[in-house]
Structure formats: structure tokens, C-alpha cells
Write a protein that holds these residues in place. Structure first.
Motif, PDB file in Angstrom:
ATOM      1  N   THR A 619      -8.738   3.561   7.848  1.00 57.12           N
ATOM      2  CA  THR A 619      -7.503   3.375   7.087  1.00 57.12           C
ATOM      3  C   THR A 619      -7.799   3.536   5.608  1.00 57.12           C
ATOM      4  O   THR A 619      -8.773   2.964   5.096  1.00 57.12           O
ATOM      5  N   TYR A 620      -6.964   4.305   4.927  1.00 51.00           N
ATOM      6  CA  TYR A 620      -7.150   4.518   3.489  1.00 51.00           C
ATOM      7  C   TYR A 620      -5.821   4.252   2.785  1.00 51.00           C
ATOM      8  O   TYR A 620      -4.775   4.741   3.208  1.00 51.00           O
ATOM      9  N   THR A 621      -5.886   3.458   1.718  1.00 52.68           N
ATOM     10  CA  THR A 621      -4.691   3.103   0.963  1.00 52.68           C
ATOM     11  C   THR A 621      -4.908   3.397  -0.511  1.00 52.68           C
ATOM     12  O   THR A 621      -5.955   3.054  -1.073  1.00 52.68           O
ATOM     13  N   LYS A 622      -3.916   4.016  -1.126  1.00 49.19           N
ATOM     14  CA  LYS A 622      -3.958   4.309  -2.556  1.00 49.19           C
ATOM     15  C   LYS A 622      -2.642   3.887  -3.180  1.00 49.19           C
ATOM     16  O   LYS A 622      -1.574   4.155  -2.641  1.00 49.19           O
ATOM     17  N   THR A 623      -2.723   3.201  -4.305  1.00 49.96           N
ATOM     18  CA  THR A 623      -1.510   2.746  -4.976  1.00 49.96           C
ATOM     19  C   THR A 623      -1.702   2.790  -6.481  1.00 49.96           C
ATOM     20  O   THR A 623      -2.833   2.704  -6.983  1.00 49.96           O
ATOM     21  N   THR A 624      -0.613   2.919  -7.189  1.00 50.23           N
ATOM     22  CA  THR A 624      -0.635   2.845  -8.649  1.00 50.23           C
ATOM     23  C   THR A 624      -0.057   1.522  -9.132  1.00 50.23           C
ATOM     24  O   THR A 624       0.113   1.331 -10.340  1.00 50.23           O
ATOM     25  N   LYS A 625       0.241   0.622  -8.217  1.00 51.15           N
ATOM     26  CA  LYS A 625       0.827  -0.661  -8.587  1.00 51.15           C
ATOM     27  C   LYS A 625      -0.187  -1.509  -9.337  1.00 51.15           C
ATOM     28  O   LYS A 625      -1.297  -1.756  -8.851  1.00 51.15           O
ATOM     29  N   LYS A 626       0.195  -1.978 -10.517  1.00 51.82           N
ATOM     30  CA  LYS A 626      -0.713  -2.743 -11.365  1.00 51.82           C
ATOM     31  C   LYS A 626      -0.634  -4.238 -11.077  1.00 51.82           C
ATOM     32  O   LYS A 626      -1.645  -4.925 -11.078  1.00 51.82           O
ATOM     33  N   ASP A 627       0.576  -4.736 -10.896  1.00 55.56           N
ATOM     34  CA  ASP A 627       0.770  -6.164 -10.630  1.00 55.56           C
ATOM     35  C   ASP A 627       2.120  -6.362  -9.962  1.00 55.56           C
ATOM     36  O   ASP A 627       2.835  -5.397  -9.666  1.00 55.56           O
ATOM     37  N   LEU A 628       2.486  -7.620  -9.736  1.00 52.78           N
ATOM     38  CA  LEU A 628       3.734  -7.927  -9.039  1.00 52.78           C
ATOM     39  C   LEU A 628       4.962  -7.540  -9.851  1.00 52.78           C
ATOM     40  O   LEU A 628       6.049  -7.346  -9.296  1.00 52.78           O
ATOM     41  N   GLN A 629       4.808  -7.411 -11.176  1.00 50.88           N
ATOM     42  CA  GLN A 629       5.936  -7.071 -12.028  1.00 50.88           C
ATOM     43  C   GLN A 629       6.124  -5.568 -12.183  1.00 50.88           C
ATOM     44  O   GLN A 629       7.092  -5.122 -12.793  1.00 50.88           O
ATOM     45  N   ASP A 630       5.194  -4.785 -11.654  1.00 48.58           N
ATOM     46  CA  ASP A 630       5.272  -3.335 -11.782  1.00 48.58           C
ATOM     47  C   ASP A 630       6.406  -2.805 -10.914  1.00 48.58           C
ATOM     48  O   ASP A 630       6.424  -3.001  -9.698  1.00 48.58           O
ATOM     49  N   LYS A 631       7.359  -2.100 -11.531  1.00 47.80           N
ATOM     50  CA  LYS A 631       8.516  -1.594 -10.804  1.00 47.80           C
ATOM     51  C   LYS A 631       8.519  -0.072 -10.680  1.00 47.80           C
ATOM     52  O   LYS A 631       9.455   0.495 -10.124  1.00 47.80           O
ATOM     53  N   THR A 632       7.501   0.575 -11.218  1.00 48.60           N
ATOM     54  CA  THR A 632       7.371   2.027 -11.078  1.00 48.60           C
ATOM     55  C   THR A 632       5.982   2.319 -10.534  1.00 48.60           C
ATOM     56  O   THR A 632       4.993   2.223 -11.260  1.00 48.60           O
ATOM     57  N   PHE A 633       5.907   2.622  -9.263  1.00 50.02           N
ATOM     58  CA  PHE A 633       4.609   2.853  -8.643  1.00 50.02           C
ATOM     59  C   PHE A 633       4.811   3.588  -7.331  1.00 50.02           C
ATOM     60  O   PHE A 633       5.935   3.762  -6.853  1.00 50.02           O
TER      61      PHE A 633
END
Length: 854
Positions: A619-633
Motif C-alpha cells: 500500500t502506498y499513500t501520498k498526500t499534500t495535506k499539511k495539517d487538520l486546517q489544510d483545506k487545499t490538498f
């Protein structure tokens, strides 16, 4: 009671409507309420959110169609309820005494603080919003702030002003007028760096500079360049360097909309007793790495009695060292003889914290006095152990695809550093009772679901293999190994099951925000404890078989009585099925009813047989989410899984014989063999003003081969539910356009697409509009029904579409969610009746969920 509630609701609604007729009732005489801000840049109205964020005053918030709900709620409130309550007795002499005789004086006084007289008004003031009264001083400050905002974007000659437009009924609009003139562009760039070693370092990455000739001046670019330079220097030995040492001289003299830039970095300045000393920056190396393994933060003058040196790491302990040296050394990226680097400090802190056997570590540096050049640092790493044993208990109320409500308790014990190698052992138990209206429940009990089990997990903070994997998975990727064993037993839940699991998994982070997981093996043995209860659980299968039995069954012993002629579960259903398949009823294999009975029996056998699955997956996961407040990812996840192939290789190598079905067995059980892959993509866009657009796409397929011609139920796909197509209940959609004829419909291929527009309603209440599409199909397995199988792109017309509205309440740590889903396009309906046939609240599906669906 219903009539009273309706009257109260109507009263509140009428009150709000009446209040809405006078939104300026709280606006003092001579004042005006701000109803609109408008920023006009170079004669054009701008919608740039950052520009509007510069304003000190904003209009009252609005709800649907510009309705100022919070303002009207505030206007409903009595701002001085205490005075109003006292005035009632003043205006009616003797009233207080009469009420005191009936209630007592203390109770009458307390009544004034009740919700009816006081609390409701405090509530309305809290959730409401006072009128936005225009304050000229704030308007002037907003003009000044806008000037600086555009100046920092390179418009050095910008001029700003404002215009106030008064509307009737104490209302006004403010227009902010911005004339930016031409922007200034960066012209020549040069550097003045006093310390030669820093000048050389800067030149190694000058191409990465965020400031280039021809760019428009932006203050933010210069601030980011300061941080970039400081990060580069501090990662290459400049321990004392800070962003404040970087400055820029911007020269616009005799220039027309152009600016020359001089980057200035002066020498290191520090306070030495009563004088200030200036000298060139030094690049520091690490001379020693000292690790204090049982440091106590609230004690001074601690004596460390035990010590060991391992690979140039010095480990100290107040008592006998409790850790194998490699277990600690593997987590340290700061090495003797290397240059000081900030990123190594961060990586070491992250790795040590990830071990979960220490509190948050403290890493400090001091200049090594043994070095005559004063360019060496001693790294001191202070570790405070957590308690070796910790106990926990988790209580939860859940809602899932199977249970309408579940109550669970899970006690656990955690043992840290169990083998002195920073390992963590966790033993947990779980017990659950629940209620499900979808399951067979002959005794009509509310709690008709129960489960209990135990899990054992061992986490090893490294790749546990007999050979080194450092070259493939370096320790900078923070690898770990998880070994787990589990046992669970379900009772009163249909067929009842015993579930044995075991797994060895390797986890690591190839890059920032990327995770990888390799399951060397994941074994599962599912044993059905009550297979004879099949037709009680799968009622639709029984109804279909019973309908055929009433026509073709000739043996009265299979019926419950000769009048109703319902097949007896289990003897009647088994007897009649065998009779049909043995051609003893007059039905032949070419008859539709024969094929229906055969299909029902094949499904019964598949869902009641015990399963053994031995799978390997990645399984491979990639995300641009920085934190819980990030709304563009975005988030992308893919998985590939193979089951049974290893067992087949062993069987081939050992010439293992096959059983009567032509399949191989292990432990007298046919094992599953398939390959499965999944792709999941989620994307969020921040549309500003607390509006978010979110989409999700999912594709999954599991193909049986070799020892299997179908996929185990536990590895199959279903559609519908609170996190899927919300217009259908779980397991009630598909496969294909078959119309969900079974009780729990599943298949081995799935497509899911969703889009959701999220917005703020009032305070922590949020709303959503959503559209869900998708379905499941059978493909390359033993199902032949054309309505259920995927037959190329033409089957995409069977994608079901649901749409709806949602209401959510944000508790910060979780979101409570209610979604109403409406069947928009139902592929199971006949042609001409697929769109909007059941698009009403009577046929809607209410979904309850925790947190957002994606």
C-alpha cells in the motif's frame, strides 16, 4: 405534545420574520449599519479575499439569499433581562408579594435567572450577532492597511481612499478606492556577504533563490528568501545563523518602476560580557553525541552511573542501562564528525518520538571547550522514559454498515521496551453489543449483535528481517515492523463467526507526507459457527427459493404445513435444493427456476463455507495535506494484494493432490486465491469564506484465479452507506442493474465517485450539497447474470447516482454528520423510469456518520 412543539416553532419563526422587518432596531440614532464593503482596484471591483481580510469592519454575516439570521436572532434578545424582570414588579405593586407567598421569595428571585426570563436572551445574544455599526476611525485604519497591503505587493505609488454611501433606514455601504499605479519590478541583484564561508555556501544554491530579476516586488518573497537562506546555512554547519541576519537594500532612486536589490549578510554579532563582539560566522562540526537515556526533567545534579559507547554514540544511565545500544543509536541522525544540520535535529526528534517509549525528547548543543578553534559542538540528547506499563480502556458508541448502534469496551495494556530494543507490546481485548434491524432477529431483541475478541500487537522500530535493508529503506524513512495476532467471535449476528488473524507488516515513509506499507503476510481464517441459520439471515434468498418450492416441491415433509407450503429451514430448504439439482422435481437445467435454485445454492455455499486467506500486499499513500486546517490538498492511495499464490507454489512444488472439486486444500480447507488492486483519489479546494469543494474517486477490482472462482465475502466490495453512495443503504445497491435482490449484495469490482460542496451555516453548524455515483459488478468470477456482470464500457450506464443535502456540527476534535440522500438515477428501474422516480423525502436515506466521508 406535537401540537405544542409546532406552536413553539411557529412562534419562533414568526418572531424572526417580524424581527427581519426591522434589522436596524439596535442601531442608535445618528449611526448607520454597514451592509456592504466593496474594494475597487483601478476602477474594477475585486473579489480577492486577502484584500477584504485587511478591513477592520465587515457587514453582518448572512445565511441563505443574504438573510442576516444571526443579526435577527440578536435583535430578538432582551439586552437587559434583569432590569425587565424587576420592572415587572415595579409596574405591578403587590405582584412580588403574591408570587412569594405561592413560590417563596427565594424562588421568585431565582425565576428571574431562569432560561425563560434570562437564559434564552443570553443564548440569543451568544449565537446572534450585534449590528455592524460603522466606525469612521476603523474605516480610516482600513484604508491605511489596504495601502500597505498593495505596497507590499510592489505598488509603491499606490493611493487609497474611501466613499461612504448612505442608504435609507440607517444603512450604508463603504467603497474602498485603490489606484495601484504601475508595479515595481526587480532589476539588478547583488550580494554583500561579509563571511567568506557563507558567501561560498550561498553560491551553491543561488539558482534556488526566490528573488529573480524581472519579478514583481513582493514583500512575502523576501521574507521567504530569508528563511530559505537561513535553512540552507543552518543545514550546513552555521549553528548561530538566524533569518534576522539577512537584510535587503531596495534602491529605487532614479528608477522608473524598477528596483535594484542588494542582499546583505553581516558577520555574527553577540554579547560578550559588557561589550558587543563581531566576528565571521563559523561552520560547526559535531565532536561528541551524548545520550542520557533516563533523564529526569525536575531533578538537578543527576549522576549517571552506567555508560557505554556504541558506534561513536555515548549512552549514559543513572542506573543500569535498560536499552540495547543499537535501539537508541538507530534513532539518532546526529553523528560524530559530521557538520551541524538542523534537519538532522528534526529527524532525530521525530524518530525518537515515534518510538513511543520516551516523552518528547530534548536536544541541546554546547560549544566544545576542548576545541581550540571553538568550532565544535557537543550534542546532548535528553530522554525521559515513559512508564513501562500503561493501562487503558476505551468506551465507544458506534454506527456502522452492519450495526445501527453499537456499544463497545476495549481495555488494553501496553508494555514498553519489552525486549530492551525499544519494542512496544500491546495486548487488548474488546467486547461489543449492538443492534441491527437488518439481521435475523427471531426473538425481537434490541441488542441482537455481540462480539468479543483479543488482539496482540508487537511494534519493532526497525525492519525485522535476517538481513540488512538499510540501502533500500534507510533509517531516515523511519521504518517499523508490526506483528499482530487476533481472535474475534461474533454471536447472534446471522451465521455467527470466529475470526483468526495474523500479520507481519513493514511500514516506512519514503518522503515527507508519503507512507508505504508492505504486508509480508496477512492471514485470516473465518469459521462460520451457525451455517444452518443462512436462510434466516438472507431472507430474500429464502423467499426466492420458497416461491419455487411452492410450485415444484412434492414432498410434504419439506413444508411447515400443507396449507401455506413454506419450506422448513433447514431440512426443507436443503432437501428441496438437493432434489432440484438431482433432477428429481421435473425441473431441468434449461429451466429458469432451475438456474435460480442453482444460483441460490452456489451463493449459500460460498457464504457459509469457512475461508482461509493468506495474502501479501503493498500500500502506498501520498498526500499534500499539511495539517487538520489544510483545506487545499490531495490524497492518493493505491494498494495491490495477492492471496493464495504462495500456497499454490508450495502445492506445485510438493505435488499436492486436488480434492473432488479440483482444488487444493490446507488444513482440509480450500484456500482463496486472487489478485486485488485499488486506487483512491481525494482532492479538496478551498473556495474561501469557509467554503470547500471536495471530490473522491475510487476504483477496486479483485480477480479470482487458480484455486478460486469467486472472492471471499470479507474481501468483496459493497455499495451504499454513509461513506459511499448515500442515497442507498449499505449493501443495498447493485450489483449492476440487478436491483439488489439479495440481503447483503456484494461483488468483486467497484467504482465510486463523489463530489461535495461544504459551507458554513451558523457558528459550528456546517452544511453540504453532494452528488454520489457508483456501483459494484461481478467480473471474471462464477456469476453469469448479465444484469450483475460488467461487460465493458456499456455497463457504465449502470452507475447509480444519488444526491442530497447534509448537516454537520463541528466539535473541533470530530464532526457529527447527518446526510439526506435521494435516489437521482437508479439503474435497476426500467427504461424511462430511472431518473428522479424516488426523489422525495419519503424515499430518502438518512445517514449518520462521524467526520467527513472523504
Amino acid at each position: 405534545m406535537k401540537k405544542i412543539s409546532a406552536k413553539i416553532s411557529l412562534f419562533i419563526l414568526i418572531g424572526i420574520i417580524i424581527s427581519a422587518c426591522n434589522t436596524e432596531k439596535r442601531v442608535p440614532e445618528g449611526k448607520t449599519r454597514l451592509v456592504k464593503n466593496k474594494i475597487i482596484v483601478n476602477d474594477k471591483v475585486t473579489s480577492e479575499e486577502n484584500a477584504y481580510n485587511q478591513l477592520y469592519q465587515k457587514p453582518n454575516s448572512t445565511f441563505v439569499l443574504g438573510y442576516p439570521l444571526r443579526l435577527n436572532l440578536y435583535n430578538l434578545a432582551n439586552l437587559n433581562p434583569d432590569s425587565t424582570y424587576l420592572a415587572k414588579f415595579k409596574n405591578h405593586p403587590g405582584l412580588y408579594e403574591r408570587q412569594s407567598k405561592f413560590l417563596s421569595a427565594k424562588q421568585v428571585d431565582r425565576l428571574g435567572k431562569s432560561f425563560l426570563y434570562h437564559g434564552i436572551h443570553e443564548f440569543l445574544k451568544k449565537v446572534g450577532e450585534p449590528p455592524a455599526i460603522i466606525d469612521t476611525s476603523k474605516t480610516v485604519k482600513s484604508v491605511t492597511r489596504l495601502k500597505y497591503y498593495y505596497f507590499n505587493k510592489g505598488y509603491f505609488d499606490v493611493t487609497t481612499s474611501y466613499k461612504l454611501d448612505t442608504i435609507k433606514n440607517k444603512k450604508a455601504k463603504i467603497s474602498y478606492l485603490i489606484d495601484t499605479k504601475k508595479p515595481y519590478l526587480l532589476d539588478s541583484l547583488k550580494t554583500t556577504i561579509s563571511t567568506p564561508v557563507l558567501d561560498s555556501l550561498y553560491k551553491t544554491q543561488v539558482s534556488n533563490s526566490l528573488i529573480k530579476s524581472g519579478m514583481q516586488y513582493k514583500t512575502a518573497d523576501f521574507d521567504e528568501e530569508k528563511n530559505r537562506i537561513a535553512t540552507h546555512f543552518r543545514n550546513n554547519g552555521a549553528y548561530y545563523f538566524q533569518p534576522t541576519y539577512v537584510s535587503f537594500n531596495i534602491d529605487t532612486i532614479n528608477k522608473v518602476n524598477k528596483a535594484n536589490v542588494n542582499l546583505i549578510i553581516n558577520d555574527y554579532t553577540y554579547q560578550n560580557k559588557d561589550s558587543t563582539t563581531t566576528e565571521p560566522f563559523k561552520l560547526y562540526k559535531i565532536s561528541d553525541v551524548n545520550i542520557y537515556t533516563d533523564y529526569v526533567t525536575n531533578k538537578s545534579n543527576q549522576v549517571f552511573k552506567d555508560s557505554v559507547t556504541y558506534k561513536n554514540f555515548n549512552l549514559y544511565s543513572q542506573e543500569k542501562l535498560k536499552y540495547k545500544p543499537y535501539a537508541i543509536a538507530d534513532a539518532i541522525f546526529i553523528t560524530k564528525g559530521s557538520e551541524y544540520a538542523d534537519f538532522k535535529t528534526v529527524l532525530t526528534t521525530r524518530y525518537l518520538n515515534n518510538l513511543k517509549i520516551f516523552n518528547y525528547p530534548s536536544i541541546q548543543y554546547e560549544v566544545d571547550k576542548r576545541d581550540s578553534t571553538a568550532s565544535s559542538l557537543i550534542a546532548k540528547i535528553y530522554l525521559t522514559p515513559r512508564k513501562k506499563y500503561s493501562f487503558g480502556a476505551f468506551f465507544d458508541i458506534t454506527h456502522s454498515n452492519i450495526q445501527d448502534i453499537g456499544i463497545s469496551l476495549s481495555p488494553s495494556i501496553t508494555v514498553r521496551n519489552v525486549f530492551n530494543g525499544a519494542e512496544t507490546l500491546e495486548l487488548s481485548g474488546r467486547a461489543n453489543i449492538g443492534s441491527s434491524k437488518d439481521l435475523a432477529n427471531p426473538n425481537n431483541q434490541f441488542f441482537n449483535v455481540s462480539e468479543y475478541g483479543a488482539d496482540l500487537k508487537l511494534n519493532i522500530p526497525r525492519i525485522f528481517l535476517p538481513f540488512s535493508t538499510e540501502r533500500i529503506i534507510p533509517k531516515s524513512m523511519i521504518p517499523s515492523t508490526l506483528m499482530s495476532l487476533g481472535l474475534a467471535r461474533q454471536t447472534n449476528i446471522g451465521l455467527d463467526k470466529e475470526n483468526f488473524t495474523g500479520a507481519v507488516s513493514y511500514n516506512w515513509n519514503p518522503k515527507k507526507n508519503n507512507t508505504a506499507r508492505f504486508d509480508l503476510f496477512n492471514a485470516q481464517f473465518v469459521r462460520n459457527l451457525n451455517p444452518n441459520n443462512y436462510f434466516n439471515v438472507y431472507g430474500s434468498s429464502y423467499d426466492a427459493l420458497n416461491a419455487v418450492g411452492k410450485t415444484y416441491n412434492t414432498i410434504n415433509d419439506y413444508f411447515d404445513n400443507t396449507t401455506d407450503k413454506n419450506l422448513i429451514i433447514q431440512s426443507g430448504t436443503t432437501g428441496f435444493t438437493n432434489a432440484v439439482l438431482n433432477n428429481s422435481t421435473g425441473l431441468t437445467s434449461t429451466d429458469d427456476d432451475y438456474q435460480s435454485v442453482k444460483s441460490i445454492e452456489e451463493r449459500r455455499v460460498r457464504l457459509t463455507e469457512n475461508d482461509f486467506i493468506l495474502a501479501t500486499s503493498f500500500t502506498y499513500t501520498k498526500t499534500t495535506k499539511k495539517d487538520l486546517q489544510d483545506k487545499t490538498f490531495y490524497l492518493f492511495k493505491t494498494k495491490i494484494e495477492s492471496a493464495g499464490s504462495l500456497l499454490s507454489l508450495i502445492a506445485d512444488a510438493t505435488n499436492q493432490s486436488v480434492n473432488a472439486n479440483g482444488n487444493r486444500e490446507i488444513f482440509n480447507l480450500e484456500y482463496s486465491e486472487y489478485i486485488k488492486t485499488e486506487f483512491d483519489y481525494i482532492k479538496h479546494w478551498d473556495l474561501t469564506k469557509e467554503k470547500v469543494l471536495a471530490i473522491r474517486s475510487f476504483f477496486g477490482i479483485a480477480i479470482p484465479f487458480g484455486n478460486s472462482d469467486n472472492i471471499p465475502f470479507s474481501r468483496s466490495y459493497f455499495s451504499g452507506g454513509s461513506n459511499d453512495n448515500r442515497a442507498w443503504q449499505p449493501y443495498s445497491l447493485g450489483p449492476g442493474r440487478s436491483g439488489a435482490v439479495n440481503d447483503f449484495n456484494e461483488a468483486n469490482m467497484k467504482i465510486a465517485l463523489s463530489a461535495e460542496f461544504r459551507f458554513k451555516i451558523l457558528g459550528d453548524f456546517k452544511g453540504a450539497l453532494f452528488v454520489d455515483g457508483g456501483n459494484i459488478w461481478n467480473v471474471l468470477d462464477n456469476v453469469t447474470d448479465e444484469k450483475s456482470t460488467f461487460n465493458g464500457f456499456k455497463s457504465l450506464k449502470d452507475i447509480a447516482v444519488g444526491s442530497g443535502i447534509g448537516l454537520r456540527y463541528d466539535l473541533n476534535f470530530l464532526v457529527v454528520r447527518f446526510d439526506f440522500g435521494f435516489k437521482t438515477y437508479d439503474p435497476a428501474n426500467e427504461t424511462g423510469k430511472k431518473w428522479f422516480r424516488d426523489y422525495n423525502f419519503g424515499n430518502s436515506v438518512l445517514n449518520f456518520g462521524i467526520n467527513y466521508p472523504f
